[in-house]
Motif scaffolding. Structure first.
Motif, PDB file in Angstrom:
ATOM      1  N   GLN A 301      66.624  47.136  43.852  1.00  0.00           N
ATOM      2  CA  GLN A 301      67.692  46.268  44.351  1.00  0.00           C
ATOM      3  C   GLN A 301      67.594  44.877  43.742  1.00  0.00           C
ATOM      4  O   GLN A 301      68.606  44.286  43.346  1.00  0.00           O
ATOM      5  N   ASP A 302      66.359  44.356  43.658  1.00  0.00           N
ATOM      6  CA  ASP A 302      66.155  43.056  43.019  1.00  0.00           C
ATOM      7  C   ASP A 302      66.629  43.066  41.572  1.00  0.00           C
ATOM      8  O   ASP A 302      67.304  42.141  41.104  1.00  0.00           O
ATOM      9  N   ALA A 303      66.245  44.127  40.845  1.00  0.00           N
ATOM     10  CA  ALA A 303      66.580  44.217  39.421  1.00  0.00           C
ATOM     11  C   ALA A 303      68.086  44.302  39.212  1.00  0.00           C
ATOM     12  O   ALA A 303      68.621  43.762  38.241  1.00  0.00           O
ATOM     13  N   ALA A 304      68.769  44.993  40.121  1.00  0.00           N
ATOM     14  CA  ALA A 304      70.218  45.147  39.985  1.00  0.00           C
ATOM     15  C   ALA A 304      70.954  43.858  40.313  1.00  0.00           C
ATOM     16  O   ALA A 304      72.054  43.612  39.805  1.00  0.00           O
ATOM     17  N   ALA A 305      70.346  43.016  41.150  1.00  0.00           N
ATOM     18  CA  ALA A 305      71.033  41.805  41.614  1.00  0.00           C
ATOM     19  C   ALA A 305      70.987  40.677  40.599  1.00  0.00           C
ATOM     20  O   ALA A 305      71.811  39.758  40.655  1.00  0.00           O
ATOM     21  N   ARG A 306      70.018  40.731  39.669  1.00  0.00           N
ATOM     22  CA  ARG A 306      69.851  39.623  38.719  1.00  0.00           C
ATOM     23  C   ARG A 306      69.713  40.187  37.318  1.00  0.00           C
ATOM     24  O   ARG A 306      69.034  41.183  37.107  1.00  0.00           O
ATOM     25  N   ASN A 307      70.341  39.542  36.378  1.00  0.00           N
ATOM     26  CA  ASN A 307      70.345  40.030  35.007  1.00  0.00           C
ATOM     27  C   ASN A 307      70.030  38.861  34.079  1.00  0.00           C
ATOM     28  O   ASN A 307      70.715  37.834  34.097  1.00  0.00           O
ATOM     29  N   ALA A 308      68.981  39.012  33.279  1.00  0.00           N
ATOM     30  CA  ALA A 308      68.556  37.918  32.407  1.00  0.00           C
ATOM     31  C   ALA A 308      69.650  37.527  31.429  1.00  0.00           C
ATOM     32  O   ALA A 308      69.868  36.332  31.170  1.00  0.00           O
ATOM     33  N   GLU A 309      70.348  38.517  30.883  1.00  0.00           N
ATOM     34  CA  GLU A 309      71.401  38.213  29.909  1.00  0.00           C
ATOM     35  C   GLU A 309      72.507  37.380  30.537  1.00  0.00           C
ATOM     36  O   GLU A 309      73.006  36.418  29.938  1.00  0.00           O
ATOM     37  N   ASP A 310      72.896  37.729  31.766  1.00  0.00           N
ATOM     38  CA  ASP A 310      73.959  36.978  32.434  1.00  0.00           C
ATOM     39  C   ASP A 310      73.515  35.540  32.713  1.00  0.00           C
ATOM     40  O   ASP A 310      74.297  34.586  32.579  1.00  0.00           O
ATOM     41  N   ILE A 311      72.249  35.379  33.121  1.00  0.00           N
ATOM     42  CA  ILE A 311      71.737  34.036  33.408  1.00  0.00           C
ATOM     43  C   ILE A 311      71.717  33.187  32.149  1.00  0.00           C
ATOM     44  O   ILE A 311      72.110  32.008  32.150  1.00  0.00           O
TER      45      ILE A 311
END
Length: 318
Positions: A301-311
């Protein structure tokens, strides 16, 4: 020279202070990426890195952790003079503390999971958890379970790093333990060790590589040195772990697994009997698998909520 680079954002590791000051001197946006849990003594509330400690539960422990962090920060200051000399050469003012160089980063991306990392809360700016990298290495080869395996037996997967860490003795103890148990086992050595140097048996296959992404779906247990990827990948598959850390960040990863109830930990000097007993306990007690599945679901769930590329894209467009 970064001044001549037309990149919108410079991305570097958290230990490359020269890149940080060069990005600062060039006026470039900077993001740092830590592929593991945070190793530097700058994150308040985190146990000291390297000792495999649990979160503090008493005022005495909190005071001890703060003292260790202070001593660690002081030890790092031996590099401050050289860092300030490099900053002067780049036209930058001196720093009072070596770790002030981290302030050049607009974002610090942690390749761990908030749930796995003791759910430190709040995680201060500019830190952001972005989850682990989970793909099989490019050198992974196709693999089929050997015909000597009894299909009624459960599968144990073993991995002790794709890098050399003097892991031969503990691997031999693990193989000896598994050979005497009613399980099937696949031991993946990575590119630095030769399978011919290890004793396989009818129920233990020793290979250079195999796709963990496929085998984890069939495994009931993962035995590992507890490197970051080798810890989070089985957890995300809901597989409990027998942790035998060798060094680096591995004791800290193992501590997080044990604290969550998702596995057991042994010394790297454990005997085959020690390992056999721990494997039997992990396979007999459903609570370990239940805890691994629960923690794995939180990590996913954590991994799906945050994306390095998007950040990074948002930072570039800021």
């Amino acid at each position: 020279r970064l001044r001549d680079c037309d990149a919108d954002v410079i991305v570097s590791e958290e230990l490359l202070f020269g890149v940080m000051l060069a990005a600062e001197a060039a006026g470039k946006l900077l993001a740092l990426f830590a592929a593991n849990i945070w190793s530097l003594p700058t994150l308040e509330g985190a146990p000291p890195f390297g000792a495999g400690l649990s979160p503090p539960s008493t005022d005495e422990e909190r005071a001890m952790y703060a003292m260790v962090a202070a001593h660690t920060r002081a030890a790092f200051q031996y590099g401050l003079a050289d860092l300030n000399a490099a900053r002067a050469d780049s036209g930058l003012p001196p720093l009072n503390d070596l770790f002030d160089q981290l302030n050049a980063a607009s974002r610090i991306l942690l390749g761990a999971s908030h749930a796995f990392d003791y759910a430190l809360d709040p995680v201060p700016e500019p830190f952001t958890y972005v989850g682990p990298y989970l793909s099989d290495p490019v050198w992974t080869e196709p693999f089929e379970l050997p015909s000597t395996f009894d299909s009624a037996r459960r599968l144990v997967l073993v991995s002790f790093s794709s890098m050399y860490q003097g892991q031969e003795p503990v691997l031999r103890q693990v193989i000896a333990a598994l050979a005497e148990l009613p399980v099937n086992a696949v031991v993946t050595l990575g590119p630095v060790l030769d399978p011919a140097d290890f004793p396989a048996s009818s129920n233990v296959a020793v290979v250079r590589s195999a796709p963990h992404s496929q085998l984890l779906g069939r495994a009931c247990l993962f035995i590992t040195h507890c490197g970051h990827g080798s810890t989070l990948r089985p957890l995300m598959a809901g597989v409990p772990l027998l942790c035998i850390p060798l060094g680096r960040d591995q004791p800290d990863n193992a501590a997080r697994v044990v604290t969550a109830g998702a596995g057991l930990r042994l010394s790297k000097d454990a005997t085959a009997q020690d390992i056999r007993s721990s494997v039997e306990s992990l396979l007999a007690e459903p609570a370990y698998a239940i805890a691994a599945k629960a923690l794995g679901a939180q990590i996913r769930q954590d991994a799906a909520a945050r994306n390095a590329e998007d950040i990074l894209e948002a930072l570039a467009n800021s």
